[in-house]
Scaffold this motif. Structure first.
Motif, mmCIF file in Angstrom:
data_model
loop_
_atom_site.group_PDB
_atom_site.id
_atom_site.type_symbol
_atom_site.label_atom_id
_atom_site.label_comp_id
_atom_site.label_asym_id
_atom_site.label_seq_id
_atom_site.Cartn_x
_atom_site.Cartn_y
_atom_site.Cartn_z
ATOM 1 N N GLY A 39 0.802 -1.222 0.000
ATOM 2 C CA GLY A 39 0.000 0.000 0.000
ATOM 3 C C GLY A 39 0.831 1.267 0.000
ATOM 4 N N ASP A 40 1.871 1.318 0.829
ATOM 5 C CA ASP A 40 2.703 2.522 0.915
ATOM 6 C C ASP A 40 3.386 2.816 -0.417
ATOM 7 O OD1 ASP A 40 1.955 2.626 3.528
ATOM 8 O OD2 ASP A 40 3.901 1.992 4.352
ATOM 9 N N ASN A 41 3.888 1.755 -1.064
ATOM 10 C CA ASN A 41 4.615 1.981 -2.315
ATOM 11 C C ASN A 41 3.684 2.318 -3.473
ATOM 12 O OD1 ASN A 41 7.623 1.511 -1.916
ATOM 13 N ND2 ASN A 41 6.743 -0.232 -0.839
ATOM 14 N N ALA A 42 2.491 1.729 -3.488
ATOM 15 C CA ALA A 42 1.525 2.100 -4.523
ATOM 16 C C ALA A 42 1.115 3.558 -4.369
ATOM 17 C CB ALA A 42 0.299 1.185 -4.445
ATOM 18 N N GLU A 43 0.920 3.987 -3.122
ATOM 19 C CA GLU A 43 0.517 5.374 -2.876
ATOM 20 C C GLU A 43 1.642 6.346 -3.238
ATOM 21 O OE1 GLU A 43 -1.085 8.175 0.835
ATOM 22 O OE2 GLU A 43 -0.773 6.023 1.104
ATOM 23 N N THR A 44 2.880 5.956 -2.994
ATOM 24 C CA THR A 44 4.018 6.860 -3.212
ATOM 25 C C THR A 44 4.451 6.916 -4.669
ATOM 26 O OG1 THR A 44 4.819 6.429 -0.971
ATOM 27 C CG2 THR A 44 6.404 7.352 -2.546
ATOM 28 N N TYR A 45 4.467 5.762 -5.339
ATOM 29 C CA TYR A 45 5.110 5.691 -6.664
ATOM 30 C C TYR A 45 4.152 5.473 -7.824
ATOM 31 C CZ TYR A 45 9.336 5.399 -3.856
ATOM 32 O OH TYR A 45 10.343 5.667 -2.956
ATOM 33 N N GLY A 46 2.886 5.147 -7.543
ATOM 34 C CA GLY A 46 1.944 5.048 -8.644
ATOM 35 C C GLY A 46 1.502 3.631 -8.954
ATOM 36 N N ASP A 47 1.039 3.439 -10.194
ATOM 37 C CA ASP A 47 0.348 2.207 -10.553
ATOM 38 C C ASP A 47 1.260 1.082 -11.023
ATOM 39 O OD1 ASP A 47 -2.071 3.310 -9.873
ATOM 40 O OD2 ASP A 47 -2.488 4.052 -11.896
#
Length: 457
Positions: A39-47
């Motif tokens: 979740g953190d990485n999807a929110e920070t870096y995109g799809d």
């Protein structure tokens, strides 16, 4: 630079992701909080995100169009991946872990058991099992471990509907499958760096569990061979009919049975556990469920046709699976180089579609953390691949219809006749293993509703 050259260069570009200096933090999340890692990485870096941990790089995919590409449009390029590969030690080459022609043959063998007409004929069996569960719950004086009860129910339903067999005598099944999940995830997060012969408690428990599962599968096959069902349509009968009787055939039957026992009970039991937790947190949902069950069912047991009438109950099940999809991770391994979202993905890469994060994508879900069954009664729904509780493409979950019917029947009868509340002080947290389960169980108190009556099954 021409347009085609620019596109070719872009396609060789790696997706964004956390820097190498974040390795220790990523390792800690991989061991302790895999949902936050995704979740953190999807929110920070995109799809599309590249997460490099040690020698491994994992590509996180978090958009409906990109999920469709991996799971459906280019499914042939993606074989089963992290977690499921490690689970093969216990599950063998069952439907959950196999690939290629082996998987296609297995799917053809078992598919008829899950045909809609056959599943609809099992509704009375499911309703009877659920009714017995509700009566057991109502008889409890103190707290009851609801996940244990749901596991017993789902195993009982699986045995009678899919295997035409009684599983009530196999009390160790649930514990054995927990040990299998624990070991598979341990091997996945340690990159299989710990030799299997090392006598760690987890590994010793896994070996015992693997032997137990194989023994149970062999017993079920032996029982059916000794008592064949003429024209049997159940899984056991079809596996025996499709086999040649040699050692390899016997091993394939065992693998398939162990896989079916795990996948057939774990996902529904987990969904029901999360449902009871969320309903307790939102009493207004429980009251709407109660009112619908009274209106639609009266004092009788549900039938298959009631699935069209219990619209709010179905919506609750769908919303529970949105927030806590039982299969929270769809792992794949790229067989050849590919392009996802304009980024280059090399052959051999771990590519993961994560329903847990996709179901919370703010572009497709309003206030995504909120529990709101009304999302699934509204006229406008999100894109098909924004909601993947049963996967998608050729590997779409074969047992989805039975699982939804079972969950709807449980919630309808439980809401009509009972109130369930978590014991005071219980903190509910998710545990992301092969399935997304409630960490440490879910003790609840059971209170029969005043005036609740049921016809005997």
């Amino acid at each position: 630079m021409t347009g085609s050259q620019h596109r070719a260069r872009a396609a060789r570009t790696a997706p964004p992701g956390p820097p190498r200096r974040a390795t220790l933090r990523l390792l800690k999340q991989l061991f302790t909080d895999r949902l936050a890692l995704m979740g953190d990485n999807a929110e920070t870096y995109g799809d599309v995100v590249r997460i490099a941990i040690g020698p491994k790089a994992m590509y996180l995919v978090n958009h409906p169009d990109l999920a469709k590409h991996v799971l459906a449009d280019n499914a042939g390029n993606y074989h089963k991946g992290i977690g499921l590969q490690e689970a093969r030690r216990a599950l063998g080459d069952g439907l959950l872990t196999s690939d290629g022609e082996t998987w296609r043959k297995q799917r053809r063998t078992i598919q008829p058991v899950f045909q809609p007409k056959r599943i609809s004929r099992q509704a009375a069996v499911v309703a009877s099992e659920v009714d017995a569960l509700i009566k057991r719950l109502a008889a409890h004086d103190g707290p009851v471990e609801i996940l244990h009860e749901m596991t017993g129910l789902t195993l009982g339903v699986l045995g009678k509907t899919l295997l035409d067999a009684e599983l009530g005598g196999y009390e160790t099944l649930g514990h054995s499958f927990e040990a299998v999940q624990d070991q598979a995830m341990f091997e996945a997060v340690t990159l299989s760096a710990v030799p299997q012969w090392v006598p760690l408690k987890k590994q010793l428990e896994f070996r015992t569990a693997r032997d137990d599962l194989r023994r149970i599968a062999d017993e079920l096959v032996d029982q059916r061979l000794a008592n064949p069902i003429e024209g049997g349509e159940d899984v056991l009968s079809r596996l025996i009919q499709s086999g040649s009787g040699d050692g390899a055939s016997r091993e394939r039957m065992r693998d398939e049975l162990i896989t079916l026992l795990l996948a057939g009970h774990e996902t529904t039991a987990s969904t029901l556990g999360w449902a009871f937790h969320l309903i307790d947190e939102h009493p207004e949902v429980g009251e709407r469920l109660h009112a619908e069950a009274v209106e639609v069912l009266g004092d009788r047991l549900p039938e298959h046709e009631d699935l069209r009438r219990l619209t709010y109950t179905v919506a609750v099940v769908e919303e529970v699976m949105r927030l806590y999809p039982p299969v929270w991770l769809l792992p794949r391994i790229a067989q050849a180089d590919d392009e996802i979202g304009g980024y280059h993905v090399p052959a051999g890469s771990d590519v993961v579609v994560v329903p847990y994060t996709l179901h919370r994508h703010p572009e497709f879900w309003t206030d995504p953390e909120r529990f709101d069954p009304g999302r699934f009664t509204a006229a406008e729904r999100p894109p098909r691949y924004a909601y993947l509780p049963f996967g998608a493409g050729p590997r779409f979950c074969i047992g989805n219809s039975l699982g939804v019917m079972e969950a709807v029947f449980v919630l309808a009868l439980a809401a009509r006749d009972l109130e369930l509340h978590k014991v005071p002080g219980k903190v509910v947290e998710p545990e992301a293993m092969l399935s997304l389960r409630v960490r440490g169980g879910l003790p609840m108190t059971v209170h029969p509703r005043a005036g609740a009556t049921r016809k005997a099954a």
